[in-house]
Design an enzyme around this catalytic site. Sequence first.
Site: not given
Ligand code: E4P
Length: 215
Positions: A83
Site C-alpha cells: 500500500k
Molecule cells: C483503507 O484502506 C484505509 O485503511 C481505511 O479505509 C481508512 O478509513 P478511515 O477513514 O476510517 O480511517
Amino acid sequence: MKIFIDTANVAEIRNAAEMGILSGVTTNPSLVAKEGRDFIEVLKEITTIVDGPISAEVVSLDADGMVDEGLRLAEIHPNIVIKVPLTAEGLKAVHRFAKKGVRTNVTLVFSANQALLAARAGASFVSPFIGRLDDISFDGLTLIRDIAEIFDIHAIETEIIAASIRHPMHVTEAAKAGAHIATCPYAVIDRMIKHPLTDQGIERFLADWSTVAKK
Ligand code: E4P
C-alpha cells in the site's frame, strides 16, 4: 463486489473469514498501531487466515525507501500487496513495483485524476476514501462513480477499493457505483448482517415452536 476487511485485528479477521465472506484484508499504520503488536508478526498471522490480497502500507516518503520497505513486506507472502500513498514519490514506487511484479494498492485517493495516475503507474488497486470525503462535505460516492466510469471507458483493469467505509449504506452505494471491492471495518460488517425483522422472525419462530406438542 467483493468484501475486504479493514483492520489489523486478527480476531476480527478470523471471525469474518469463518463466515466465508472475505476476499481480502487492508491495513494501515493507524490500524496496526491500535493493535500494539509487531507488524510483521500480524501480517504473517493474517496470511494464515485469509487467502486473498492483504494490503500492508509503507511509511517511507521517498520512492527508494518505499521500494525497500515494500520488497521486505512482499517477501512475507505472495498475497501481500504494498500500500503506497498517492504522491509523486508514491507513483514512482508503484511503477518500480509493477516492473518487479509486486502488486500495489494506492491509498489516500481523493480525486478521479489521482486514481487515473495511479492506474497508469501500474497500481493493481486504488483506494478512494469515501468516508473522509463525506466528512468534509464532498460526496465520496460520486468519486467512486467517476473512477468506475473512467476505468470502464478506457478499459483500465486496476480494481477500485471503496475505502473509509463508515456504514452499511456506503457498501450498498459503492456496489451500485461500480466499486470492485469495499473494505469494511468489522463493525460495519456486523451491522450489514443485522436486521430487526430477522431477529423478530427468529423470536416468533421459536415462540411458535415451543407450543408444538413434543412426543
Ligand atoms: C483503507 O484502506 C484505509 O485503511 C481505511 O479505509 C481508512 O478509513 P478511515 O477513514 O476510517 O480511517
